[in-house]
Write a protein that holds these residues in place. Structure first.
Motif, PDB file in Angstrom:
ATOM      1  N   HIS A 231      13.539  34.506  60.700  1.00  0.00           N
ATOM      2  CA  HIS A 231      13.210  33.677  59.545  1.00  0.00           C
ATOM      3  C   HIS A 231      14.354  32.730  59.240  1.00  0.00           C
ATOM      4  CE1 HIS A 231      10.879  33.279  55.605  1.00  0.00           C
ATOM      5  NE2 HIS A 231      10.113  32.878  56.599  1.00  0.00           N
ATOM      6  N   ALA A 265      16.235  42.137  46.897  1.00  0.00           N
ATOM      7  CA  ALA A 265      15.804  40.731  46.879  1.00  0.00           C
ATOM      8  C   ALA A 265      15.490  40.241  48.295  1.00  0.00           C
ATOM      9  CB  ALA A 265      16.894  39.860  46.267  1.00  0.00           C
ATOM     10  N   GLY A 267      15.187  42.447  52.296  1.00  0.00           N
ATOM     11  CA  GLY A 267      14.322  43.369  53.044  1.00  0.00           C
ATOM     12  C   GLY A 267      13.866  44.573  52.252  1.00  0.00           C
ATOM     13  N   ALA A 269      12.372  44.493  49.597  1.00  0.00           N
ATOM     14  CA  ALA A 269      11.292  44.117  48.682  1.00  0.00           C
ATOM     15  C   ALA A 269      10.011  44.902  48.933  1.00  0.00           C
ATOM     16  CB  ALA A 269      11.017  42.619  48.780  1.00  0.00           C
ATOM     17  N   LYS A 296      10.092  38.826  30.966  1.00  0.00           N
ATOM     18  CA  LYS A 296      11.357  38.876  31.722  1.00  0.00           C
ATOM     19  C   LYS A 296      12.049  40.235  31.643  1.00  0.00           C
ATOM     20  CE  LYS A 296      11.768  34.172  32.389  1.00  0.00           C
ATOM     21  NZ  LYS A 296      11.380  33.650  33.667  1.00  0.00           N
ATOM     22  N   MET A 301       7.794  42.659  42.148  1.00  0.00           N
ATOM     23  CA  MET A 301       8.338  42.757  43.499  1.00  0.00           C
ATOM     24  C   MET A 301       7.242  42.408  44.517  1.00  0.00           C
ATOM     25  SD  MET A 301      11.262  43.242  42.561  1.00  0.00           S
ATOM     26  CE  MET A 301      12.122  43.250  44.103  1.00  0.00           C
ATOM     27  N   GLY A 302       7.660  41.711  45.591  1.00  0.00           N
ATOM     28  CA  GLY A 302       6.682  41.277  46.585  1.00  0.00           C
ATOM     29  C   GLY A 302       6.032  39.953  46.204  1.00  0.00           C
ATOM     30  N   PHE A 303       6.569  39.306  45.157  1.00  0.00           N
ATOM     31  CA  PHE A 303       6.077  37.985  44.746  1.00  0.00           C
ATOM     32  C   PHE A 303       7.236  36.998  44.758  1.00  0.00           C
ATOM     33  CE2 PHE A 303       1.723  38.096  42.983  1.00  0.00           C
ATOM     34  CZ  PHE A 303       1.444  39.429  43.248  1.00  0.00           C
ATOM     35  N   HIS A 305       9.304  33.483  46.624  1.00  0.00           N
ATOM     36  CA  HIS A 305      10.146  33.313  47.814  1.00  0.00           C
ATOM     37  C   HIS A 305      11.072  32.128  47.600  1.00  0.00           C
ATOM     38  CE1 HIS A 305      11.352  32.961  52.024  1.00  0.00           C
ATOM     39  NE2 HIS A 305      10.972  34.215  52.108  1.00  0.00           N
ATOM     40  N   ARG A 306      12.294  32.247  48.100  1.00  0.00           N
ATOM     41  CA  ARG A 306      13.242  31.142  47.954  1.00  0.00           C
ATOM     42  C   ARG A 306      12.749  29.878  48.664  1.00  0.00           C
ATOM     43  NH1 ARG A 306      18.674  30.561  47.324  1.00  0.00           N
ATOM     44  NH2 ARG A 306      18.336  31.827  45.501  1.00  0.00           N
ATOM     45  N   TYR A 352       1.705  31.790  34.198  1.00  0.00           N
ATOM     46  CA  TYR A 352       3.142  32.066  34.427  1.00  0.00           C
ATOM     47  C   TYR A 352       3.457  31.987  35.907  1.00  0.00           C
ATOM     48  CZ  TYR A 352       7.593  34.623  34.719  1.00  0.00           C
ATOM     49  OH  TYR A 352       8.893  34.983  34.989  1.00  0.00           O
ATOM     50  N   PHE A 353       2.616  32.617  36.730  1.00  0.00           N
ATOM     51  CA  PHE A 353       2.869  32.678  38.171  1.00  0.00           C
ATOM     52  C   PHE A 353       2.464  31.371  38.849  1.00  0.00           C
ATOM     53  CE2 PHE A 353       2.484  36.957  36.594  1.00  0.00           C
ATOM     54  CZ  PHE A 353       3.582  37.566  37.155  1.00  0.00           C
ATOM     55  N   ARG A 356       5.136  28.623  38.203  1.00  0.00           N
ATOM     56  CA  ARG A 356       6.394  28.873  38.930  1.00  0.00           C
ATOM     57  C   ARG A 356       6.181  29.002  40.437  1.00  0.00           C
ATOM     58  NH1 ARG A 356       6.669  30.787  34.071  1.00  0.00           N
ATOM     59  NH2 ARG A 356       8.569  30.666  32.854  1.00  0.00           N
ATOM     60  N   LEU A 358       4.621  31.289  42.167  1.00  0.00           N
ATOM     61  CA  LEU A 358       4.927  32.645  42.619  1.00  0.00           C
ATOM     62  C   LEU A 358       3.673  33.266  43.219  1.00  0.00           C
ATOM     63  CD1 LEU A 358       6.920  33.821  39.452  1.00  0.00           C
ATOM     64  CD2 LEU A 358       7.879  33.275  41.686  1.00  0.00           C
ATOM     65  N   ASN A 361       4.280  37.538  48.631  1.00  0.00           N
ATOM     66  CA  ASN A 361       4.917  37.229  49.913  1.00  0.00           C
ATOM     67  C   ASN A 361       4.526  38.288  50.943  1.00  0.00           C
ATOM     68  OD1 ASN A 361       6.812  39.439  49.609  1.00  0.00           O
ATOM     69  ND2 ASN A 361       7.878  38.161  48.106  1.00  0.00           N
ATOM     70  N   PHE A 384      11.490  46.731  58.866  1.00  0.00           N
ATOM     71  CA  PHE A 384      11.881  45.315  58.813  1.00  0.00           C
ATOM     72  C   PHE A 384      13.107  45.114  59.720  1.00  0.00           C
ATOM     73  CE2 PHE A 384      12.276  41.736  55.355  1.00  0.00           C
ATOM     74  CZ  PHE A 384      12.558  40.800  56.328  1.00  0.00           C
TER      75      PHE A 384
HETATM   76  N1  CMC Z   1       8.562  37.996  39.350  1.00  0.00           N
HETATM   77  C1  CMC Z   1       8.625  37.339  38.183  1.00  0.00           C
HETATM   78  N2  CMC Z   1       9.230  36.168  38.013  1.00  0.00           N
HETATM   79  C2  CMC Z   1       9.838  35.620  39.072  1.00  0.00           C
HETATM   80  C3  CMC Z   1       9.829  36.247  40.334  1.00  0.00           C
HETATM   81  C4  CMC Z   1       9.149  37.467  40.465  1.00  0.00           C
HETATM   82  N3  CMC Z   1       9.086  38.113  41.611  1.00  0.00           N
HETATM   83  N4  CMC Z   1      10.496  35.475  41.220  1.00  0.00           N
HETATM   84  C5  CMC Z   1      10.915  34.407  40.540  1.00  0.00           C
HETATM   85  N5  CMC Z   1      10.513  34.495  39.233  1.00  0.00           N
HETATM   86  C6  CMC Z   1      10.729  33.502  38.185  1.00  0.00           C
HETATM   87  C7  CMC Z   1      12.151  33.532  37.658  1.00  0.00           C
HETATM   88  O1  CMC Z   1      12.281  34.435  36.566  1.00  0.00           O
HETATM   89  C8  CMC Z   1      12.341  32.094  37.271  1.00  0.00           C
HETATM   90  O2  CMC Z   1      11.661  31.876  36.058  1.00  0.00           O
HETATM   91  P1  CMC Z   1      12.276  30.854  34.948  1.00  0.00           P
HETATM   92  O3  CMC Z   1      12.166  29.492  35.593  1.00  0.00           O
HETATM   93  O4  CMC Z   1      11.421  31.049  33.755  1.00  0.00           O
HETATM   94  O5  CMC Z   1      13.706  31.294  34.726  1.00  0.00           O
HETATM   95  C9  CMC Z   1      11.571  31.321  38.348  1.00  0.00           C
HETATM   96  O6  CMC Z   1      10.539  32.215  38.791  1.00  0.00           O
HETATM   97  C10 CMC Z   1      12.425  30.902  39.537  1.00  0.00           C
HETATM   98  O7  CMC Z   1      13.102  32.053  40.025  1.00  0.00           O
HETATM   99  P2  CMC Z   1      14.402  32.036  40.917  1.00  0.00           P
HETATM  100  O8  CMC Z   1      15.121  33.337  40.747  1.00  0.00           O
HETATM  101  O9  CMC Z   1      15.160  30.782  40.678  1.00  0.00           O
HETATM  102  O10 CMC Z   1      13.779  31.957  42.367  1.00  0.00           O
HETATM  103  P3  CMC Z   1      14.552  32.199  43.721  1.00  0.00           P
HETATM  104  O11 CMC Z   1      14.028  31.222  44.699  1.00  0.00           O
HETATM  105  O12 CMC Z   1      16.028  32.233  43.524  1.00  0.00           O
HETATM  106  O13 CMC Z   1      14.123  33.703  44.077  1.00  0.00           O
HETATM  107  C11 CMC Z   1      13.289  35.606  45.173  1.00  0.00           C
HETATM  108  C12 CMC Z   1      13.443  34.079  45.214  1.00  0.00           C
HETATM  109  C13 CMC Z   1      12.549  36.048  46.428  1.00  0.00           C
HETATM  110  C14 CMC Z   1      14.684  36.287  45.159  1.00  0.00           C
HETATM  111  C15 CMC Z   1      12.503  35.985  43.895  1.00  0.00           C
HETATM  112  O14 CMC Z   1      11.238  35.370  43.883  1.00  0.00           O
HETATM  113  C16 CMC Z   1      12.344  37.510  43.740  1.00  0.00           C
HETATM  114  O15 CMC Z   1      13.248  38.170  43.190  1.00  0.00           O
HETATM  115  N6  CMC Z   1      11.177  38.061  44.203  1.00  0.00           N
HETATM  116  C17 CMC Z   1      10.969  39.483  44.174  1.00  0.00           C
HETATM  117  C18 CMC Z   1      11.654  40.121  45.359  1.00  0.00           C
HETATM  118  C19 CMC Z   1      10.928  39.841  46.655  1.00  0.00           C
HETATM  119  O16 CMC Z   1       9.719  40.003  46.759  1.00  0.00           O
HETATM  120  N7  CMC Z   1      11.714  39.461  47.669  1.00  0.00           N
HETATM  121  C20 CMC Z   1      11.197  39.285  49.038  1.00  0.00           C
HETATM  122  C21 CMC Z   1      11.264  37.899  49.520  1.00  0.00           C
HETATM  123  S1  CMC Z   1      10.320  37.761  51.049  1.00  0.00           S
HETATM  124  C22 CMC Z   1      11.230  38.632  52.189  1.00  0.00           C
HETATM  125  C23 CMC Z   1      12.327  37.869  52.793  1.00  0.00           C
HETATM  126  O17 CMC Z   1      12.070  36.785  53.366  1.00  0.00           O
HETATM  127  O18 CMC Z   1      13.462  38.374  52.757  1.00  0.00           O
END
Ligand code: CMC
Length: 428
Positions: A231, A265, A267, A269, A296, A301-303, A305-306, A352-353, A356, A358, A361, A384
């Motif tokens: 990835h 955040a 693997g 997840a 907040k 979790m599982g929702f 993606h960067r 909300y989702f 943003r 969301l 994933n 993973f």
């Molecule tokens: N649930 C609720 N709200 C969320 C989530 C979530 N899973 N992810 C992002 N947000 C909100 C966050 O609170 C923020 O809201 P606001 O603008 O009101 O402050 C907005 O969405 C942007 O969030 P961010 O933290 O700037 O987004 P990011 O791109 O830095 O984060 C992420 C990406 C994957 C770390 C995050 O979405 C997350 O923590 N997800 C849950 C963990 C997860 O499933 N991770 C696996 C990613 S896929 C596997 C991989 O490729 O490694």
């Protein structure tokens, strides 16, 4: 690089500098900012939101369009038509193998599936209740103490043997971590099986019973492996590259990648997603839980993606596989899986989702599939790691093969104390 294209950066003190614009074969152009050092300045980009840390020809992602290509091949085609070892060959060598190359590569991987017998003793040093990822970090790193004959990173043949050893042995170590945790005897690899069948055999067989792989479930795990194989420059891959840039051996580098992958955040997840489903416990609590996310208190979790902000192309494949597996195992009416589908429905229709961007994933669905396959939750991130080993080793190999590579060394914006003189303890 297009030599005619230049961006000019002008400072508030009137100094200016020219920054070449680089173009890849796909994706956005990139500003070559190395000239900035001539101004006595650095750039600031914590978490690398706007920084390409290397050039690479392995994997391409377009997060907005929801595209993922390995060596130019769309992930959907590989997941549908290919198999994991063929994808390993592709990532490592740049091209799909012809029939002869495929047979030779498969044979070479099979030659290396066993681990040195003494490696098995490492397991007994761990507590039985140790998290299998802790065991993976330790035991995969320990491979560097066993295979001294392939540690010259500047020798392409050594790099190839190390790559084959890692592809072949990491599943063996992963299944040993599972068997040790559960108290069952280790199952040695059986090379009559395919790569994925063999992994399932080592995970689920016991010496007391015959094991018959179910083709639908083997196919599902094969897809999980293919979808997670690489990835581009994610946290664990960047960790492997940074560790490798110092000249560290490949086994130590992959161990550092496993450590980085462990976090929730990244693997972790899919494990976190399953734990979350269990915490919610019942379909009737989905609305209340989602409200907590919107307030907040915690994340879904599982929702999200960067990189993928519209759709994770891996999630679409995994969603379909998820339904195939639940149907095969007649689990469609299982409470946990019903809850997962309700959570998906609720989140996808909530502003909300939607606002943003969301979306579920790949890990949301892979967690459900792994649970249905009977893989314990604490092994999800290990799965993973097994799949991602090929991505890490291909990226590491690409970096080392580039004769221009240098040790990675980010700089910082210092905001600590300015110079001050030491005060003896009695006077503080
Ligand atoms: N649930 C609720 N709200 C969320 C989530 C979530 N899973 N992810 C992002 N947000 C909100 C966050 O609170 C923020 O809201 P606001 O603008 O009101 O402050 C907005 O969405 C942007 O969030 P961010 O933290 O700037 O987004 P990011 O791109 O830095 O984060 C992420 C990406 C994957 C770390 C995050 O979405 C997350 O923590 N997800 C849950 C963990 C997860 O499933 N991770 C696996 C990613 S896929 C596997 C991989 O490729 O490694």
């Amino acid at each position: 690089m297009d030599k005619n294209r230049i961006a000019t950066l002008t400072m508030d003190d009137g100094r200016s500098i020219e920054l070449p614009i680089m173009s890849g074969t796909l994706g956005p152009d990139v500003l070559d900012i190395r000239n900035i050092a001539k101004l006595g300045m650095f750039t600031y980009d914590p978490a690398f939101f706007a920084t390409a840390s290397c050039t690479s020809a392995i994997t391409f992602i377009d997060g907005d369009a929801g595209l993922l290509y390995y060596r130019g091949y769309p992930i959907e085609q590989l997941a549908e038509k290919s198999d994991f070892l063929e994808v390993c060959y592709l990532l490592l060598n740049g091209e799909l193998p012809d029939a002869g190359q495929k047979e030779t590569f498969t044979g070479k991987v099979k030659e290396h599936t066993m681990v040195h017998d003494q490696l098995a003793r490492f397991f007994t040093g761990f507590r039985r209740d140790a998290h299998p990822m802790a065991v993976m970090v330790g035991v995969v790193g320990a491979l560097s103490a066993f295979y001294h004959d392939s540690l010259d990173i500047n020798n392409p043949e050594h790099r190839e043997i190390s790559a084959l050893r890692l592809i072949a042995k990491v599943p063996t170590i992963a299944s040993m971590a599972h068997k040790y945790h559960t108290g069952f005897p280790f199952m040695y690899p059986k090379n009559k099986y395919s790569y994925v069948e063999n992994f399932m055999y080592m995970m689920f067989a016991t010496p007391a019973e015959d094991y018959v792989p179910n083709p639908v479930l083997v196919r599902a795990l094969e897809r999980i492996f293919i979808l997670h194989a690489d990835h581009e420059q994610n946290a664990s891959t960047s960790t492997v590259r940074l560790a490798g840039s110092s000249g560290a051996n490949p086994f130590a580098c992959i161990s550092s990648g496993i450590a980085a992958l462990w976090g929730p955040a990244h693997g972790g997840a899919n494990e976190a997603a399953l734990n979350m489903l269990e915490e919610i416990g019942d379909v009737s609590r989905v609305k209340e839980y989602v409200q907590g996310v919107k307030d907040k208190k915690y994340r879904l979790m599982g929702f999200g993606h960067r990189v993928y902000k519209n759709m994770d192309p891996r999630a679409a494949v995994m969603r379909q596989t998820c339904h195939e597996v639940l149907k095969e195992l007649k689990l469609e009416n299982n409470k946990l899986f019903e809850l997962a589908m309700e959570l998906e429905r609720t989140a996808l229709s909530d502003p909300y989702f939607i606002e943003r961007k969301l979306y579920p994933n790949v890990d949301f669905y892979s967690g459900i599939v792994l649970r249905a396959l009977g893989i314990p939750t604490n092994m999800f991130t290990v799965i993973f790691a097994v799949a991602r080993t090929i991505g890490w080793i291909s990226q590491w190999n690409e970096m080392i093969a580039d004769t221009d590579h240098k040790i990675g060394r980010p700089r910082q914006l210092y905001r600590g104390a300015v110079k001050r003189d030491y005060v003896p303890v009695k006077k503080r």
